[in-house]
Design a protein around this motif. Structure first.
Motif: not given
Lengths: 356, 356, 356, 356
Positions: A167-168, A171-172, A217, A219, A223
């Motif tokens: 998941g890094f 977040s980036y 992903h 999520e 964005d």
């Protein structure tokens, strides 16, 4: 090559890549010398003590670092959001600059940096498009320049990142500008390098089109980003780039480029093999893959800083300028816009994308 | 498999592919028998005498041939313009039909053929999408069905034909419907096979986009065709096909397909090698390539006719129906339209492309 | 090619390979026809009914089968121990013969068969060295004949069988003559084909040397056999064969041949891939391998019988004679002897190995 | 890794490899420092001025160089005939030694060097078997140590050099000890590393056998040497090496190693590709090859000197000792003897080859 004078570097930002750059400058660059590193994090001092020559000074404040007289050049490897400010601070401090791509995820900011650098023509400012310094892509450029491909007319390129289940990456992602800007920029830069003449016209691009989807992903959608993006760039000279960026490979980092010419086609990195070992066992005949871009491009980063050092010491032309970075950024931004609007994006006669 | 009864075939059209089909039926099909060939050309009789079993009858008139009681099925390999008429004539003569793709380069004609065949539900009518019968593509289908790819979400496929300096191809192009219809139809069919569920919804496609350029055959422009075309198909289930068709390869026929799934990616024909020989000499380490699609798909054509024979004799479901061919044709036609209009083409809720 | 007359075959021995040969003769041979099969096992009749054309007669007694007037040729695929007797019976019955290799695991028996066949010069007797009919090995032969390799001087060849944990192989080994005779004979035949002139001198071999060890099958030692054997053959014309036979591969059947010439080197089957599919997943970038020799050489067996049919119908020279098989057997036997005695084995001026 | 102290090196012999070693020590070794180079040739000073840091001192006399207090270690890259003397001089001068292979082409001389070094146990003396420091061979060693290969039992290895039409190689051959000693020594060392336990018994080898022929360089015969040599080594632990050395490749330097284990087989350098570029043109699908061993092993030479530096600075065990070099030399010498006498060479219980 004269070894009489060495270019003295400070590295700004000692994160994952910055620390590698610092070690390259310390140990792999005949004509360059690492004199300082700078990072606000408290762990930097300890790391530097373990990993760098004892002569390397450690700063936590970039202004102080840039004020040092024995610093000739800086390598900026900070987080992306600081790139633009640090470039401008550095040239104002009369330092040559090698900055990691991108200058900014924001087109206007990039443009201002380019304009600012033009006020300091005696300083060299290069954006680190590392693939231009990879021996395989250079071999392709050489084959093109020798006419071995005939006329190169189409590039199909993919930057496939290994899936990161931690998941890094997600977040980036928010700060990265989206997949076309973060990841596609390298393929775009290659396409400009291989497909455009060395003095391209002001209007380089006719139009772009992009689409994409999220398969690992979801999520990212909040964005307005995707983990698989496809972009098409139609250049004004009637050449084409098809670029695929993804974050979902299971076998490793796999960036694969096909360059189609009228006389031959070349492929770079058809098999992203980690080394020269092949295994034959119950899983078949197989090779291991480079896990990340770093194993793939380790030597390119060394070439990059060595070549930039030569550019400064011998006052040679830049292999890739801030203007190149700006042009690539325009295309990446246009692809992002096309993805978000579901429409082709056209470029005007001034070479600007019509982001309507 | 029962060998008690054989399916008796006539081959209509004994050109390049028709003659190969006739020989396959004569010598490579345990449950099928070649009883007749039909072609208006005067050379056919002589060729048949040399190349086919003496029991094979030769006709110059298709109506006469279709009137034979001992013909159970026909394989239509005539010029494309006659496909639709011959399919309809054949089913009216109560023959099962295996027809080379495409049914027609004209969408409305294809649609009429599909409607006509629906009136003869007891007859099997299959369109010869040969790649569906190739052992490598079948292996991919099997891996997908076994879940080895996770969810397949993206296909990048290229049909690269060897450059033909004789000009034959260009003269043929005008009647072919253009590169997306002639050449891309195979990749489109593969994408539908691999990416869509077995019972897809009526609206299968969201939109398509295409572009292209001529690098070896500028004379194609007068027919609004290109020698390199790129198409993107966004399916309604959020999967994507990127297809590249070209006629400009120097090394051979090279059709290359990547299927991206969430768990793995597979590649078909990464190296289009002609055989298992590798040569190491002053040109490096190298393999020869299949010169044409025929060397690549020779066995697929045999599998195709054997499988169709089983379908008829054992009354099994068709592996690829006329409806499949029609859906693929809609997509190819939409890509052609997108290329000509420079705009994305959307599909309506009835699954029809909006060719505005 | 005339299709007027067909060669009518009986297949003697309907085991694993015999049944495949019978089906090839029934369905894959334009100029050949399967008229009979013969096998003492009671299951044969049932299998034939399911798998062969209804016109095929089934015999359990080879003498009765060989007595049929409508049999022109026999294909002998019985257990090895019967090969010699059946060849002699067949030629005495005035049939052409295609016999699976080896004629016998015993050199003297093979020699007697060769002598007997010489009394029937009007009959064609061929030993089925299947690799000579494989398209890749044929391509190498063509390259050699065209001079593309310069002078071929060295062959390194390996026949690597997949490890069989069932133990079947070991039980079969005792009757096989040992690894050099059972498995190396193909590599030896290839070496003679590629390295020797078409009319070699009487003394073809200078000396051989062999060694080996058991790594998976220690029980082979009781028959003085090994699961990995290495042999070296130094030919009288100063060319060399290095052969490796093993039964211990985990990935599949992998027979790999390097032919070194003064101008180039060629490799056959560098990757024993099953098909054109490559998988990229957590195991890396990989291909599946052919599990057995049959998947590797399926088409070679078809070519073999088609070519033998042409030889008989058109009275052409044999591509591989019984004398060739005898010479290969001498070498294999000498390697076996070298392995057992730990000494090089020399050949005398009459071309016979000195098995002291 | 401490960077507080650097190991200070002198390089003895600034020929082709010596100059590369000097540059590695100057620019690629974090914990090492080049302080001196030594070569009797007058051109050395000029080259050093152009290519090395200005702090590097240049000597023409090795005794004077070895007398310098600021030299901690020497890297010996002189002509082979001087290796033994320089090693002994260096240890007498209390320097650590990294010497290029071989210690000597003469077994007795090598033995004396080993005996001499044993008198200086506080000094590290390593022989530069560069392949042990190559990332791919190291990966194989790691896989073996992890048990991924099961029991490794057989190595087939080839060192294929590119054909040198200039004749340089032949003039050099006389002093090289012959193909097995000059070229095969690397494969022998690999085999010992991979196949033998870390503490092998005194008698390591059972017997060897060799043969060869000249296909491009008949003039080698006068020195009893060949341009293609085949050797077999049967180790006492029942493992086997088959080694092929040649000087006659047209495509490049191609050293290829297969390691057979009971669970898997690994291949190193199946395709000796120069970079990640593949070309598809009228010559087929192809890659360029590394022209010489240097392009293949460039990074291994850097790893080698970095690792030796760590060994000295951190007092770690040697990865490859003089005793290892001596054992490899015994095997190479035995192969040479076998080639010359046409007989197998056996080893006695003291581990010495019986060169009768």
């Amino acid at each position: 090559m004269s070894l009489q004078r060495k270019l003295r570097y400070a590295v700004l930002g000692i994160g994952r890549m910055g620390s590698r750059h610092a070690q390259n400058l310390a140990f792999r660059t005949p004509r360059a010398e690492l004199v300082a590193v700078c990072d606000p994090r408290s762990t930097t001092l300890e790391w530097a003590k373990q990993s760098l020559p004892s002569s390397t000074r450690v700063f936590t404040d970039s202004a102080e670092c840039l004020g040092q007289d024995n610093v000739d050049a800086v390598l900026i490897a900070s987080e992306t959001g600081l790139h633009a400010k640090l470039v401008i601070d550095s040239i104002k401090a009369e330092k040559h600059v090698l900055v990691e791509k991108p200058i900014s995820i924001d087109l206007e900011t990039s443009r201002k940096v380019v304009e600012e650098t033009e006020k300091y023509p005696h300083l060299k400012v290069m954006v680190g498009f590392s693939r231009r310094f990879d021996e395989s892509y250079r071999e392709v450029k050489k084959l093109i320049d020798q006419g071995k491909l005939g006329k190169p007319h189409l590039i199909k390129s993919a930057t496939n990142d290994q899936h990161d289940p931690s998941g890094f990456f997600v977040s980036y992602a928010a700060a990265s500008g989206g997949i076309f800007i973060d990841c596609g920029i390298h393929d775009i830069d290659l396409a400009r390098w291989f497909l455009l003449p060395s003095n391209p016209s002001i209007k380089q691009v006719r139009r772009v089109f992009a689409l994409g989807h999220n398969v690992q992903h979801p999520e990212l959608s909040k964005d307005n980003d995707v983990d698989n993006g496809i972009g098409i760039v139609e250049f004004e000279n009637d050449t084409i780039l098809v670029v695929h960026c993804n974050r979902t490979m299971k076998h490793g980092h796999d960036c694969f480029t096909e360059v189609f010419g009228t006389e031959s086609k070349v492929i770079v990195n058809g098999n992203p093999q980690l080394n020269r070992v092949e295994i034959r066992d119950i899983h078949g005949v197989r090779t291991e893959s480079t896990p990340t871009y770093y194993e793939r491009f380790r030597e390119a980063f060394v070439n990059e800083v060595n070549e930039f050092t030569d550019v400064v010491l011998d006052d040679k032309p830049l292999p890739v300028s801030c203007a190149d970075a700006l042009e690539a950024a325009k295309i990446a931004t246009a692809l992002s816009h096309s993805f978000k609007t579901s429409q082709p994006v056209y470029f005007d006669d001034a070479g600007e994308p019509l982001l309507v």
